[in-house]
Design a protein around this motif. Structure first.
Motif, PDB file in Angstrom:
ATOM      1  N   TRP A 367       0.855  -1.190   0.000  1.00  0.00           N
ATOM      2  CA  TRP A 367       0.000   0.000   0.000  1.00  0.00           C
ATOM      3  C   TRP A 367       0.892   1.241   0.000  1.00  0.00           C
ATOM      4  CZ3 TRP A 367      -5.155  -1.489   0.078  1.00  0.00           C
ATOM      5  CH2 TRP A 367      -5.420  -2.782   0.526  1.00  0.00           C
ATOM      6  N   ASN A 368       0.506   2.232  -0.800  1.00  0.00           N
ATOM      7  CA  ASN A 368       1.154   3.531  -0.759  1.00  0.00           C
ATOM      8  C   ASN A 368       0.448   4.395   0.280  1.00  0.00           C
ATOM      9  OD1 ASN A 368       2.998   2.965  -2.823  1.00  0.00           O
ATOM     10  ND2 ASN A 368       1.505   3.493  -4.400  1.00  0.00           N
ATOM     11  N   VAL A 369       1.238   5.006   1.164  1.00  0.00           N
ATOM     12  CA  VAL A 369       0.687   5.897   2.185  1.00  0.00           C
ATOM     13  C   VAL A 369       0.739   7.308   1.633  1.00  0.00           C
ATOM     14  CG1 VAL A 369       0.864   6.666   4.564  1.00  0.00           C
ATOM     15  CG2 VAL A 369       1.544   4.338   3.960  1.00  0.00           C
ATOM     16  N   VAL A 370      -0.430   7.849   1.263  1.00  0.00           N
ATOM     17  CA  VAL A 370      -0.529   9.161   0.626  1.00  0.00           C
ATOM     18  C   VAL A 370      -1.506  10.007   1.434  1.00  0.00           C
ATOM     19  CG1 VAL A 370      -1.087  10.440  -1.475  1.00  0.00           C
ATOM     20  CG2 VAL A 370      -0.082   8.155  -1.634  1.00  0.00           C
ATOM     21  N   GLY A 371      -0.993  11.017   2.094  1.00  0.00           N
ATOM     22  CA  GLY A 371      -1.856  11.932   2.825  1.00  0.00           C
ATOM     23  C   GLY A 371      -2.670  11.257   3.916  1.00  0.00           C
ATOM     24  N   GLY A 372      -2.094  10.282   4.588  1.00  0.00           N
ATOM     25  CA  GLY A 372      -2.815   9.582   5.646  1.00  0.00           C
ATOM     26  C   GLY A 372      -3.803   8.560   5.135  1.00  0.00           C
ATOM     27  N   ARG A 373      -3.786   8.284   3.854  1.00  0.00           N
ATOM     28  CA  ARG A 373      -4.676   7.283   3.251  1.00  0.00           C
ATOM     29  C   ARG A 373      -3.852   6.172   2.618  1.00  0.00           C
ATOM     30  NH1 ARG A 373      -9.467   8.174   5.606  1.00  0.00           N
ATOM     31  NH2 ARG A 373      -9.979  10.376   5.571  1.00  0.00           N
ATOM     32  N   LEU A 374      -4.464   4.989   2.528  1.00  0.00           N
ATOM     33  CA  LEU A 374      -3.807   3.838   1.916  1.00  0.00           C
ATOM     34  C   LEU A 374      -4.338   3.634   0.510  1.00  0.00           C
ATOM     35  CD1 LEU A 374      -3.801   1.292   4.880  1.00  0.00           C
ATOM     36  CD2 LEU A 374      -1.921   2.724   4.100  1.00  0.00           C
ATOM     37  N   GLU A 375      -3.421   3.551  -0.447  1.00  0.00           N
ATOM     38  CA  GLU A 375      -3.776   3.282  -1.833  1.00  0.00           C
ATOM     39  C   GLU A 375      -3.094   1.981  -2.259  1.00  0.00           C
ATOM     40  OE1 GLU A 375      -2.592   6.585  -4.166  1.00  0.00           O
ATOM     41  OE2 GLU A 375      -4.031   7.989  -3.241  1.00  0.00           O
ATOM     42  N   ALA A 376      -3.883   1.095  -2.871  1.00  0.00           N
ATOM     43  CA  ALA A 376      -3.354  -0.211  -3.265  1.00  0.00           C
ATOM     44  C   ALA A 376      -2.231  -0.037  -4.277  1.00  0.00           C
ATOM     45  CB  ALA A 376      -4.471  -1.075  -3.840  1.00  0.00           C
ATOM     46  N   ASN A 377      -1.125  -0.687  -4.025  1.00  0.00           N
ATOM     47  CA  ASN A 377       0.029  -0.610  -4.914  1.00  0.00           C
ATOM     48  C   ASN A 377       0.219  -1.914  -5.690  1.00  0.00           C
ATOM     49  OD1 ASN A 377       2.715  -0.822  -5.925  1.00  0.00           O
ATOM     50  ND2 ASN A 377       3.427   0.729  -4.513  1.00  0.00           N
ATOM     51  N   GLN A 378       0.310  -3.031  -4.944  1.00  0.00           N
ATOM     52  CA  GLN A 378       0.627  -4.305  -5.589  1.00  0.00           C
ATOM     53  C   GLN A 378       0.234  -5.443  -4.665  1.00  0.00           C
ATOM     54  OE1 GLN A 378       4.787  -4.776  -6.424  1.00  0.00           O
ATOM     55  NE2 GLN A 378       4.535  -6.639  -7.612  1.00  0.00           N
ATOM     56  N   THR A 379      -0.018  -6.607  -5.241  1.00  0.00           N
ATOM     57  CA  THR A 379      -0.307  -7.826  -4.485  1.00  0.00           C
ATOM     58  C   THR A 379       0.760  -8.862  -4.814  1.00  0.00           C
ATOM     59  OG1 THR A 379      -2.691  -7.414  -4.476  1.00  0.00           O
ATOM     60  CG2 THR A 379      -1.969  -9.658  -4.041  1.00  0.00           C
ATOM     61  N   LEU A 380       1.432  -9.357  -3.776  1.00  0.00           N
ATOM     62  CA  LEU A 380       2.477 -10.369  -3.943  1.00  0.00           C
ATOM     63  C   LEU A 380       1.866 -11.740  -3.693  1.00  0.00           C
ATOM     64  CD1 LEU A 380       5.370  -8.594  -2.017  1.00  0.00           C
ATOM     65  CD2 LEU A 380       4.722  -8.368  -4.416  1.00  0.00           C
ATOM     66  N   GLU A 381       1.965 -12.619  -4.682  1.00  0.00           N
ATOM     67  CA  GLU A 381       1.343 -13.937  -4.612  1.00  0.00           C
ATOM     68  C   GLU A 381       2.409 -15.032  -4.556  1.00  0.00           C
ATOM     69  OE1 GLU A 381      -1.016 -14.139  -8.104  1.00  0.00           O
ATOM     70  OE2 GLU A 381      -2.471 -12.643  -7.435  1.00  0.00           O
ATOM     71  N   GLY A 382       1.937 -16.254  -4.313  1.00  0.00           N
ATOM     72  CA  GLY A 382       2.827 -17.408  -4.366  1.00  0.00           C
ATOM     73  C   GLY A 382       3.263 -17.939  -3.023  1.00  0.00           C
ATOM     74  N   ALA A 383       2.750 -17.371  -1.926  1.00  0.00           N
ATOM     75  CA  ALA A 383       3.117 -17.897  -0.609  1.00  0.00           C
ATOM     76  C   ALA A 383       2.515 -19.284  -0.420  1.00  0.00           C
ATOM     77  CB  ALA A 383       2.625 -16.957   0.491  1.00  0.00           C
ATOM     78  N   GLY A 384       3.293 -20.177   0.203  1.00  0.00           N
ATOM     79  CA  GLY A 384       2.839 -21.549   0.373  1.00  0.00           C
ATOM     80  C   GLY A 384       1.965 -21.765   1.590  1.00  0.00           C
ATOM     81  N   GLY A 385       1.787 -20.761   2.429  1.00  0.00           N
ATOM     82  CA  GLY A 385       0.971 -20.906   3.634  1.00  0.00           C
ATOM     83  C   GLY A 385       0.612 -19.545   4.186  1.00  0.00           C
ATOM     84  N   SER A 386      -0.047 -19.545   5.330  1.00  0.00           N
ATOM     85  CA  SER A 386      -0.424 -18.292   5.971  1.00  0.00           C
ATOM     86  C   SER A 386       0.833 -17.500   6.346  1.00  0.00           C
ATOM     87  CB  SER A 386      -1.259 -18.574   7.217  1.00  0.00           C
ATOM     88  OG  SER A 386      -2.439 -19.263   6.879  1.00  0.00           O
ATOM     89  N   ILE A 387       0.729 -16.180   6.196  1.00  0.00           N
ATOM     90  CA  ILE A 387       1.857 -15.306   6.493  1.00  0.00           C
ATOM     91  C   ILE A 387       1.911 -15.060   7.996  1.00  0.00           C
ATOM     92  CG2 ILE A 387       2.942 -13.109   5.965  1.00  0.00           C
ATOM     93  CD1 ILE A 387       2.660 -14.914   3.552  1.00  0.00           C
ATOM     94  N   THR A 388       3.091 -15.244   8.610  1.00  0.00           N
ATOM     95  CA  THR A 388       3.251 -15.007  10.045  1.00  0.00           C
ATOM     96  C   THR A 388       4.105 -13.778  10.349  1.00  0.00           C
ATOM     97  OG1 THR A 388       5.174 -16.485  10.101  1.00  0.00           O
ATOM     98  CG2 THR A 388       3.016 -17.460  10.540  1.00  0.00           C
ATOM     99  N   SER A 389       4.951 -13.363   9.414  1.00  0.00           N
ATOM    100  CA  SER A 389       5.827 -12.220   9.657  1.00  0.00           C
ATOM    101  C   SER A 389       6.198 -11.599   8.314  1.00  0.00           C
ATOM    102  CB  SER A 389       7.090 -12.653  10.405  1.00  0.00           C
ATOM    103  OG  SER A 389       8.006 -11.583  10.511  1.00  0.00           O
ATOM    104  N   VAL A 390       6.314 -10.258   8.293  1.00  0.00           N
ATOM    105  CA  VAL A 390       6.677  -9.522   7.075  1.00  0.00           C
ATOM    106  C   VAL A 390       7.768  -8.525   7.440  1.00  0.00           C
ATOM    107  CG1 VAL A 390       5.895  -7.927   5.291  1.00  0.00           C
ATOM    108  CG2 VAL A 390       4.421  -9.780   6.009  1.00  0.00           C
ATOM    109  N   ASP A 391       8.784  -8.400   6.567  1.00  0.00           N
ATOM    110  CA  ASP A 391       9.867  -7.438   6.778  1.00  0.00           C
ATOM    111  C   ASP A 391      10.323  -6.931   5.417  1.00  0.00           C
ATOM    112  OD1 ASP A 391      11.627  -5.923   8.264  1.00  0.00           O
ATOM    113  OD2 ASP A 391      13.237  -7.402   8.107  1.00  0.00           O
ATOM    114  N   MET A 392      10.821  -5.658   5.399  1.00  0.00           N
ATOM    115  CA  MET A 392      11.348  -5.045   4.178  1.00  0.00           C
ATOM    116  C   MET A 392      12.814  -4.706   4.398  1.00  0.00           C
ATOM    117  SD  MET A 392       8.153  -2.628   3.021  1.00  0.00           S
ATOM    118  CE  MET A 392       8.788  -2.466   1.360  1.00  0.00           C
ATOM    119  N   ASP A 393      13.613  -4.842   3.333  1.00  0.00           N
ATOM    120  CA  ASP A 393      15.040  -4.577   3.454  1.00  0.00           C
ATOM    121  C   ASP A 393      15.282  -3.068   3.594  1.00  0.00           C
ATOM    122  OD1 ASP A 393      14.448  -3.743   0.900  1.00  0.00           O
ATOM    123  OD2 ASP A 393      16.321  -4.475   0.043  1.00  0.00           O
ATOM    124  N   PRO A 394      16.502  -2.667   4.016  1.00  0.00           N
ATOM    125  CA  PRO A 394      16.764  -1.234   4.244  1.00  0.00           C
ATOM    126  C   PRO A 394      16.564  -0.359   3.018  1.00  0.00           C
ATOM    127  CG  PRO A 394      18.455  -2.577   5.291  1.00  0.00           C
ATOM    128  CD  PRO A 394      17.608  -3.508   4.483  1.00  0.00           C
TER     129      PRO A 394
END
Length: 602
Positions: A367-394
Motif C-alpha cells: 500500500w502507498n501511504v498518501v496523505g494519511g490514506r492507503l492506496e493499493a500498490n501491488q499484491t504479492l502472490e505465491g506464498a505456500g501458507g499463511s503469512i506469520t511475519s513480514v519485513d522489508m530490506d533497508p
C-alpha cells in the motif's frame, strides 16, 4: 394419513387396558365357576336333606303330644318291639335322624373347611393370575413398542442404505475425478518444470549475449577513445579543438569518480588543465597523456562482475532514515478491507511511504501511504501458507515473509511472484528479518532453530539449534537476538558459534523490537507486560503494565516508535496501548474498529 397413525398410536394403550379388564373378568368367571361347580350340587343336596329333617322333626314333636300316654314300662317294650306293619318306631327314626344329622354336620363342616381352603387357594391363584396378566399386558405393550421401534429402525436402515449407495457412487466419481486431476497435475508440473528450465536457459543465454554485446561495445569505445587520444596527442590544440567525444568521456569519467568516492582534486585538476590554454607541445603532450591515463582508469573502474557495465557498486549497508520526533496518533485515519482473512503481520518501508501487510489468505498487499490514506500498490502472490511475519530490506526494494509451510519467501517490489524460497525448517516459520544488508536474512521457527541465509544464493549459511520454540528475532550489526517459549531472550554473535548472553523474563516471549540506535530492546511476553532492556548494561530498564492490557496470543507484537520515545502494543480487546519509554507512563489508549468488533463479539 400421518395424523391417523399418530392417533392410533396414542389410543393403543387405552384399547389394551380395556381388553385386559375384559379378559380378567372372563377368566375370573371361568375360574370361580369351575371351583364351585362341585360344591353347588352338594350344597343343594344338603339343603334338601336339611329341609326334610326339619319336616320330620316337626312331625315327631307333634306326635307325642297328641297320643295317649302309656305306662313307662310298657312304652319301652313297645318301642323295642317292631311294628307289625314293618314301619320303624319314632325312637328308631329319631336315632337315625340324629345319626344322619350328625353325619351331615360332619360332612358340612368338612365341606365348609374345604370351601374355605378352596377360597384361599382361589384368591391366591387369582392374585397370581392378575400379576401374570399384568405382566402379560406390560409385555404385550413392550412388544408393540419394540415392533414400532423395529419398524422405525428398519426404515432408517433402508434410508441409510440408500444414502450409502449414493455416497459410494459419489465417492467413486470423486476418486475417478481425483485420479484425472492428479494425472493432469503431474502433467502440468512436468510442463512447468520444462518451462522453468527453458526460461532459466533463455535468461542465462540472454544474459550471456547481453554481456557479450556490452563487452564488445566497451572494447569498441575504448579503441575509439584511444585512437582519438593518440591523434590529439600528435598535434597541438586549443581548448576549443578538443573532440566532443573525448570531452564527453572525460566528463563521464570525472562524474563516475565523484560518485565512487574518489577525491575531488583529480576532477578539479583535470578540468583546470583542460581550461588553461596550451603554450607548448610538451605541455600539451603531458596533459593529453595524463588524460589518457585517467580515461583508461575510468573505463577499468566501470567494469563489473560478469563483464557487465554499471554505475557505482551496491552499498552493503544502506542508509536508514532517522526520525527526530514522533507524534502520538489520536484517531484512525483510514480503514480498509485488506485481506480475505486475518491480518497477521504489517511492516512499513524505510521511508514510511510504503506499507506491507500479510494475512492468513497467503497474500501480501503493498500500500502507498498518501496523505494519511492507503492506496493499493501491488499484491504479492505465491506464498505456500499463511503469512506469520513480514519485513522489508533497508532499501525498500525487497519483501521477506515467514509462512506456515516451513519456509520463508522473498519478493522483489514490482514483481508479483516470489523470487526465492528459503526452505530448510521442519516446522512453521514464525519470524523472518533482514539484517542491515539486503543480502542476508535471519529466520526463526517452531522447530527450535534459528537460521542465517545468504539471499544471493538462497543458501542457509548457519543453523543455530535452540532448546525452545523461537517466536521472534531481531538483528543488529553483528548480533542476533531471539525470543523463545522457555521465557528467555538469547543473544548470538554472527561471527561466533555460541550464545553470548541469556536474559530471563517472567513468561513466554511473543515479540522483540530493536531501537534504531541498537541500544535498547523491547520485549512483549505472555505475563501481560512489556520490558525495555538496556543492551549497554544488559539489564531490564523499564516494565510496562496497564489495566485492561492483555497479551492474548504467542504472536502479539510490540514495537518502538521511530524515535524510541514510545512503546506500542496491541491488546486482546482490540485496543492499542502506548507508553512513554522514559517515564513509564501510559500515554494513550487507542480504541478503533478492532476494539468495537471485540466488544460486539463479547
Amino acid at each position: 394419513m400421518a395424523g391417523s397413525e399418530g392417533l392410533s398410536v396414542l389410543g393403543a394403550p387405552a384399547i389394551l387396558w380395556k381388553l385386559h379388564i375384559v379378559r380378567q373378568l372372563r377368566q375370573r368367571d371361568r375360574t370361580q365357576k369351575a371351583l364351585f361347580q362341585e360344591l353347588v350340587p352338594a350344597y343343594n343336596h344338603l339343603l334338601e336333606k336339611a329341609e326334610l329333617l326339619a319336616t320330620f322333626s316337626e312331625k315327631l314333636q307333634l306326635e307325642p303330644s297328641e297320643a295317649t300316654p302309656a305306662p313307662h314300662k310298657g312304652s319301652w317294650e313297645e318301642e323295642s318291639r317292631p311294628d307289625s306293619a314293618g314301619v320303624s318306631s319314632p325312637a328308631t327314626l329319631k336315632e337315625k335322624w340324629q345319626e344322619e344329622e350328625e353325619g351331615l354336620r360332619l360332612v358340612c363342616g368338612e365341606m365348609a373347611y374345604q370351601v374355605v381352603e378352596k377360597s384361599a387357594a382361589l384368591s391366591t391363584q387369582q392374585l397370581q393370575l392378575e400379576e401374570r396378566q399384568d405382566r402379560l399386558a406390560a409385555l404385550e405393550a413392550r412388544v408393540v413398542q419394540l415392533q414400532e421401534a423395529r419398524a422405525q429402525q428398519a426404515r432408517q436402515v433402508e434410508e441409510q442404505r440408500v444414502k450409502n449407495v449414493a455416497q459410494r457412487a459419489a465417492y467413486e466419481d470423486l476418486r475417478v475425478r481425483t485420479g484425472d486431476q492428479e494425472a493432469a497435475l503431474r502433467r502440468l508440473q512436468e510442463e512447468a518444470s520444462y518451462v522453468l528450465e527453458g526460461l532459466v536457459q533463455l535468461k542465462a543465454r540472454a544474459a550471456t549475449e547481453r554481456n557479450l554485446r556490452l563487452e564488445r561495445r566497451e572494447r569498441a569505445n575504448q579503441a575509439r577513445v584511444s585512437q582519438e587520444l593518440k591523434k590529439a596527442a600528435k598535434r597541438t590544440v586549443s581548448i576549443s579543438e578538443v573532440p566532443d567525444s573525448l570531452g564527453k568521456g572525460i566528463r563521464e569519467g570525472t562524474e563516475t569518480l565523484a560518485l565512487a568516492g574518489e577525491p575531488d582534486s583529480l576532477e578539479s585538476e583535470a578540468c583546470e588543465k583542460w581550461k588553461r590554454p596550451f603554450r607548448s607541445a610538451s605541455a600539451t603532450s603531458l596533459t593529453l597523456s595524463r588524460c589518457v591515463d585517467v580515461v583508461k582508469g575510468l573505463l577499468d573502474f566501470k567494469k563489473r562482475r560478469g563483464h557487465s557495465i554499471g554505475g557505482v557498486p551496491e552499498q552493503r549497508y544502506q542508509s536508514i532514515p532517522v526520525c527526530v520526533a514522533a507524534r502520538l496518533p489520536v484517531q484512525v485515519q483510514d480503514v480498509l478491507d485488506a485481506h480475505l482473512s486475518e491480518v497477521n503481520a504489517v511492516c512499513f518501508g524505510p521511508n514510511s511511504s510504503l506499507l506491507a501487510t500479510g494475512g492468513a489468505d497467503r497474500l501480501i498487499h503493498l500500500w502507498n501511504v498518501v496523505g494519511g490514506r492507503l492506496e493499493a500498490n501491488q499484491t504479492l502472490e505465491g506464498a505456500g501458507g499463511s503469512i506469520t511475519s513480514v519485513d522489508m530490506d533497508p532499501s525498500g526494494s525487497q519483501v521477506l515473509a515467514a509462512t506456515y509451510n516451513q519456509a520463508a519467501q522473498l519478493w522483489k517490489v514490482g514483481e508479483a511472484h516470489s523470487k526465492e524460497t528459503l526452505s530448510g525448517h521442519k516446522d512453521k516459520v514464525t519470524a523472518a528479518k533482514f539484517k542491515l544488508t539486503r543480502h542476508q536474512a535471519v529466520t526463526g521457527s517452531r522447530d527450535r532453530t534459528v537460521k542465517e541465509w545468504d539471499l544471493g544464493r538462497a543458501y542457509c549459511s548457519r543453523t543455530i539449534n535452540v532448546l525452545s520454540y523461537c517466536n521472534d528475532v531481531v538483528c543488529g550489526d553483528h548480533i542476533i537476538i531471539s525470543g523463545h517459549n522457555d521465557q528467555k531472550i538469547r543473544f548470538w554473535d554472527s561471527r561466533g558459534p555460541c550464545c553470548t548472553q541469556v536474559i530471563p523474563v517472567q513468561s513466554r516471549v511473543t515479540s522483540l523490537s530493536l531501537s534504531h540506535d541498537q541500544l535498547h530492546l523491547l520485549s512483549c511476553s505472555r505475563d501481560d507486560t512489556l520490558k525495555v532492556i538496556d543492551l549497554r548494561v544488559s539489564n531490564i530498564r523499564q516494565v510496562f503494565r496497564a489495566d485492561g492490557f492483555k497479551c492474548g496470543s504467542d504472536w502479539t507484537k510490540a514495537v518502538f516508535s521511530p524515535d524510541r520515545r514510545y512503546a506500542v502494543a496491541g491488546s486482546w480487546d482490540g485496543a492499542l496501548y502506548i507508553w512513554d519509554v522514559d517515564t513509564g507512563k501510559l500515554e494513550s489508549t487507542l480504541r478503533g474498529p478492532h476494539w468495537i468488533v471485540r466488544r460486539l463479539l463479547r
